[in-house]
Design an enzyme around this catalytic site. Structure first.
Site, PDB file in Angstrom:
ATOM      1  N   SER A  36       0.801  -1.225   0.000  1.00  0.00           N
ATOM      2  CA  SER A  36       0.000   0.000   0.000  1.00  0.00           C
ATOM      3  C   SER A  36       0.833   1.274   0.000  1.00  0.00           C
ATOM      4  O   SER A  36       0.305   2.343  -0.293  1.00  0.00           O
ATOM      5  CB  SER A  36      -0.968   0.021   1.180  1.00  0.00           C
ATOM      6  OG  SER A  36      -0.281   0.237   2.382  1.00  0.00           O
ATOM      7  N   LYS A  76       1.136   4.654   6.875  1.00  0.00           N
ATOM      8  CA  LYS A  76       0.385   5.473   5.922  1.00  0.00           C
ATOM      9  C   LYS A  76       0.951   6.886   5.893  1.00  0.00           C
ATOM     10  O   LYS A  76       1.729   7.278   6.745  1.00  0.00           O
ATOM     11  CB  LYS A  76      -1.108   5.539   6.298  1.00  0.00           C
ATOM     12  CG  LYS A  76      -1.803   4.201   6.363  1.00  0.00           C
ATOM     13  CD  LYS A  76      -1.906   3.529   5.014  1.00  0.00           C
ATOM     14  CE  LYS A  76      -2.529   2.148   5.158  1.00  0.00           C
ATOM     15  NZ  LYS A  76      -2.450   1.373   3.948  1.00  0.00           N
TER      16      LYS A  76
END
Length: 169
Positions: A36, A76
């Site tokens: 990701s 993230k």
């Protein structure tokens, strides 16, 4: 001889205590799981993150953060700060109505970002996204807004594999 052994013992004990303190309160490591955050971070890379930085500062837009979640930790990028309005329109990110440059993304990743929002980030929370937008589980699709207390550090350095050693900022 006894004095030398005592000096070595003191040095080792101090080193262990110092290492424990640094590991517990200042720096720790985390393993990137999944893709990701490609191309910035890759599956299996080990990063050092700064645990103390957010005791004296707040997360900033663009920071790569470690998020403590009940089942696992996530890595993230901070996109929206508290009270920001976040929107993606025609694959372009807007924060508070202003177009935001995302130089860390490849063009195909930027174009793969689906329209989203606008949403307002609640006070005390953050909006995060992975750099690999089309496959990332993030604030748009599963993680939701991130409480400030759940951000446990800022990624600083890739330390493994050794041929990828580099800063993440």
């Amino acid at each position: 001889m006894k004095k030398e052994i005592w000096e070595w013992t003191k040095a080792i004990v101090i080193a262990v205590i110092l290492a424990f303190f640094l590991r517990t309160y200042i720096f720790a490591t985390s393993i990137v799981e999944g893709t990701s955050m490609d191309p910035t971070l890759h599956n299996g890379e080990r990063v050092i993150f700064n645990k103390a930085i957010y005791l004296i500062d707040e997360p900033d837009r663009g920071d790569i953060v470690i998020i403590q979640h009940p089942n696992k930790n996530y890595v993230k990028r901070v996109i929206g700060l508290p009270n920001d309005t976040v929107q993606v329109k025609n694959s372009v990110l807007y924060i508070n109505g202003e177009k935001v440059s995302q130089s860390y993304l490849k063009e195909e990743q930027r174009l793969a970002t689906d329209d989203f929002g606008p949403v307002e980030v609640p006070n005390g929370q953050y909006f995060v996204m992975g750099d690999n937008r089309d496959i990332s589980k993030d604030s748009r699709n599963g993680l939701g807004f991130i409480n400030e207390d759940d951000i446990i550090g800022r990624s600083e350095l890739i330390i493994f594999p050794f041929d990828n050693v580099s800063l993440t900022r």
